[in-house]
Scaffold this motif. Structure first.
Motif, PDB file in Angstrom:
ATOM      1  N   ILE A  14      -5.960 -29.816 -40.337  1.00 29.53           N
ATOM      2  CA  ILE A  14      -6.626 -31.022 -40.854  1.00 29.53           C
ATOM      3  C   ILE A  14      -8.131 -30.779 -41.003  1.00 29.53           C
ATOM      4  N   LEU A  15      -8.716 -30.124 -40.016  1.00 26.52           N
ATOM      5  CA  LEU A  15     -10.146 -29.821 -40.076  1.00 26.52           C
ATOM      6  C   LEU A  15     -10.468 -28.901 -41.251  1.00 26.52           C
ATOM      7  N   LEU A  16      -9.651 -27.866 -41.456  1.00 25.23           N
ATOM      8  CA  LEU A  16      -9.862 -26.954 -42.590  1.00 25.23           C
ATOM      9  C   LEU A  16      -9.676 -27.686 -43.914  1.00 25.23           C
ATOM     10  N   TRP A  17      -8.689 -28.542 -43.970  1.00 26.56           N
ATOM     11  CA  TRP A  17      -8.467 -29.332 -45.191  1.00 26.56           C
ATOM     12  C   TRP A  17      -9.677 -30.228 -45.453  1.00 26.56           C
ATOM     13  N   TYR A  18     -10.180 -30.902 -44.433  1.00 24.14           N
ATOM     14  CA  TYR A  18     -11.346 -31.791 -44.562  1.00 24.14           C
ATOM     15  C   TYR A  18     -12.563 -31.010 -45.070  1.00 24.14           C
ATOM     16  N   ILE A  19     -12.799 -29.857 -44.509  1.00 26.46           N
ATOM     17  CA  ILE A  19     -13.929 -29.013 -44.939  1.00 26.46           C
ATOM     18  C   ILE A  19     -13.742 -28.567 -46.388  1.00 26.46           C
ATOM     19  N   SER A  20     -12.530 -28.167 -46.727  1.00 25.88           N
ATOM     20  CA  SER A  20     -12.234 -27.701 -48.085  1.00 25.88           C
ATOM     21  C   SER A  20     -12.459 -28.819 -49.107  1.00 25.88           C
ATOM     22  N   VAL A  21     -11.950 -29.996 -48.804  1.00 31.33           N
ATOM     23  CA  VAL A  21     -12.128 -31.128 -49.725  1.00 31.33           C
ATOM     24  C   VAL A  21     -13.601 -31.522 -49.793  1.00 31.33           C
ATOM     25  N   GLY A  22     -14.284 -31.500 -48.661  1.00 32.92           N
ATOM     26  CA  GLY A  22     -15.716 -31.809 -48.652  1.00 32.92           C
ATOM     27  C   GLY A  22     -16.505 -30.836 -49.517  1.00 32.92           C
ATOM     28  N   ASN A  23     -16.158 -29.559 -49.433  1.00 30.90           N
ATOM     29  CA  ASN A  23     -16.826 -28.553 -50.270  1.00 30.90           C
ATOM     30  C   ASN A  23     -16.533 -28.784 -51.755  1.00 30.90           C
ATOM     31  N   LYS A  24     -15.316 -29.174 -52.054  1.00 28.31           N
ATOM     32  CA  LYS A  24     -14.937 -29.461 -53.439  1.00 28.31           C
ATOM     33  C   LYS A  24     -15.765 -30.636 -53.974  1.00 28.31           C
ATOM     34  N   LEU A  25     -15.937 -31.652 -53.162  1.00 31.65           N
ATOM     35  CA  LEU A  25     -16.752 -32.800 -53.568  1.00 31.65           C
ATOM     36  C   LEU A  25     -18.225 -32.403 -53.717  1.00 31.65           C
ATOM     37  N   ASN A  26     -18.712 -31.561 -52.811  1.00 28.38           N
ATOM     38  CA  ASN A  26     -20.102 -31.084 -52.910  1.00 28.38           C
ATOM     39  C   ASN A  26     -20.331 -30.302 -54.203  1.00 28.38           C
ATOM     40  N   ARG A  27     -19.371 -29.449 -54.568  1.00 29.34           N
ATOM     41  CA  ARG A  27     -19.489 -28.690 -55.820  1.00 29.34           C
ATOM     42  C   ARG A  27     -19.501 -29.633 -57.019  1.00 29.34           C
ATOM     43  N   ALA A  28     -18.717 -30.685 -56.960  1.00 29.01           N
ATOM     44  CA  ALA A  28     -18.681 -31.660 -58.057  1.00 29.01           C
ATOM     45  C   ALA A  28     -20.036 -32.368 -58.184  1.00 29.01           C
ATOM     46  N   VAL A  29     -20.652 -32.708 -57.069  1.00 23.75           N
ATOM     47  CA  VAL A  29     -21.969 -33.351 -57.099  1.00 23.75           C
ATOM     48  C   VAL A  29     -23.006 -32.398 -57.697  1.00 23.75           C
ATOM     49  N   VAL A  30     -22.946 -31.138 -57.327  1.00 27.26           N
ATOM     50  CA  VAL A  30     -23.886 -30.143 -57.874  1.00 27.26           C
ATOM     51  C   VAL A  30     -23.686 -30.012 -59.386  1.00 27.26           C
ATOM     52  N   LYS A  31     -22.444 -30.000 -59.846  1.00 28.48           N
ATOM     53  CA  LYS A  31     -22.181 -29.912 -61.291  1.00 28.48           C
ATOM     54  C   LYS A  31     -22.755 -31.121 -62.025  1.00 28.48           C
ATOM     55  N   ILE A  32     -22.627 -32.290 -61.425  1.00 25.55           N
ATOM     56  CA  ILE A  32     -23.185 -33.495 -62.047  1.00 25.55           C
ATOM     57  C   ILE A  32     -24.699 -33.383 -62.130  1.00 25.55           C
ATOM     58  N   ASP A  33     -25.333 -32.934 -61.061  1.00 24.29           N
ATOM     59  CA  ASP A  33     -26.795 -32.780 -61.061  1.00 24.29           C
ATOM     60  C   ASP A  33     -27.243 -31.751 -62.098  1.00 24.29           C
ATOM     61  N   GLU A  34     -26.513 -30.651 -62.217  1.00 21.57           N
ATOM     62  CA  GLU A  34     -26.844 -29.633 -63.221  1.00 21.57           C
ATOM     63  C   GLU A  34     -26.685 -30.186 -64.631  1.00 21.57           C
ATOM     64  N   ALA A  35     -25.624 -30.949 -64.855  1.00 20.93           N
ATOM     65  CA  ALA A  35     -25.397 -31.529 -66.178  1.00 20.93           C
ATOM     66  C   ALA A  35     -26.479 -32.552 -66.518  1.00 20.93           C
ATOM     67  N   GLU A  36     -26.913 -33.312 -65.519  1.00 20.76           N
ATOM     68  CA  GLU A  36     -27.993 -34.272 -65.742  1.00 20.76           C
ATOM     69  C   GLU A  36     -29.286 -33.537 -66.103  1.00 20.76           C
ATOM     70  N   SER A  37     -29.535 -32.427 -65.455  1.00 22.55           N
ATOM     71  CA  SER A  37     -30.700 -31.614 -65.785  1.00 22.55           C
ATOM     72  C   SER A  37     -30.576 -31.067 -67.203  1.00 22.55           C
ATOM     73  N   GLY A  38     -29.359 -30.715 -67.612  1.00 25.00           N
ATOM     74  CA  GLY A  38     -29.135 -30.241 -68.984  1.00 25.00           C
ATOM     75  C   GLY A  38     -29.497 -31.294 -70.012  1.00 25.00           C
ATOM     76  N   ILE A  39     -29.235 -32.559 -69.691  1.00 21.93           N
ATOM     77  CA  ILE A  39     -29.615 -33.645 -70.600  1.00 21.93           C
ATOM     78  C   ILE A  39     -31.132 -33.715 -70.692  1.00 21.93           C
ATOM     79  N   ASP A  40     -31.806 -33.617 -69.558  1.00 20.77           N
ATOM     80  CA  ASP A  40     -33.273 -33.653 -69.568  1.00 20.77           C
ATOM     81  C   ASP A  40     -33.852 -32.494 -70.373  1.00 20.77           C
ATOM     82  N   VAL A  41     -33.266 -31.315 -70.238  1.00 17.75           N
ATOM     83  CA  VAL A  41     -33.728 -30.155 -71.004  1.00 17.75           C
ATOM     84  C   VAL A  41     -33.543 -30.410 -72.498  1.00 17.75           C
ATOM     85  N   ALA A  42     -32.395 -30.949 -72.881  1.00 14.49           N
ATOM     86  CA  ALA A  42     -32.126 -31.218 -74.297  1.00 14.49           C
ATOM     87  C   ALA A  42     -33.067 -32.297 -74.832  1.00 14.49           C
TER      88      ALA A  42
END
Length: 179
Positions: A14-42
């Motif tokens: 359960i702990l490994l699953w929680y960490i794995s899902v948390g990391n997946k959510l963190n990566r999704a947040v980073v992708k959103i931030d990068e995409a938002e920066s891409g809009i600013d660049v454009a």
């Protein structure tokens, strides 16, 4: 004893699953931030390129318009003495035009307008692509937030739904093409 091992193994899983899902959510947040920066660049590219190119096109169109107006004025009916003076002035102006044309043979207002249109299309396509990437990342993230059991981890971390891109009128205004 076997129940303790099973209990510990279950907690570790359960702990490994929680960490794995948390990391997946963190990566999704980073992708959103990068995409938002891409809009600013454009948006920055659109503003910088189009305003500079628009100034160039306006300047050259004004130069051509003034030159044509001067030529027309010089060709209007006038006494012979003024016509001779006008012919001399036109010869002088023609020499200046030839120097400019030789120095900048590709520089013509119609070509500048076509280049401006191409730049508008290019920058708008980049901006649309950046917006689509942002919205796709937001959609993926929002889907994770409402999907069980990932929603459990997301709510425990205080993550909430993100809004898709919607342009703010003042901050994200398009470049006005006024001549």
């Amino acid at each position: 004893m076997p129940f303790v091992i099973i209990g510990v193994a279950l907690v570790v899983i359960i702990l490994l699953w929680y960490i794995s899902v948390g990391n997946k959510l963190n990566r999704a947040v980073v992708k959103i931030d990068e995409a938002e920066s891409g809009i600013d660049v454009a948006l920055t590219k659109r503003y910088d390129v189009l305003t500079k190119q628009l100034d160039i096109v306006k300047g050259y169109a004004k130069h051509e318009s003034e030159t044509i107006a001067k030529v027309i004025e010089l060709r209007r009916g006038a006494p012979i003495a003024e016509k001779n003076a006008a012919a001399a002035a036109m010869s002088e102006m023609q020499a200046k035009i030839n120097v400019v044309a030789e120095a900048y043979p590709e520089l013509r207002s119609a070509e500048n307008f076509r280049a401006l249109q191409a730049s508008v299309n290019d920058t708008e396509e980049h901006l649309q692509a950046a917006r689509r990437a942002y919205n796709a990342n937001v959609s993926s993230f929002n889907q994770m937030l409402v999907t069980f059991p990932t929603s459990i981890v997301a709510s425990s971390r205080g993550l909430s739904k993100r809004d898709s891109f919607e342009a703010e009128a003042a901050k994200r205004a398009d470049v006005k093409m006024e001549f």
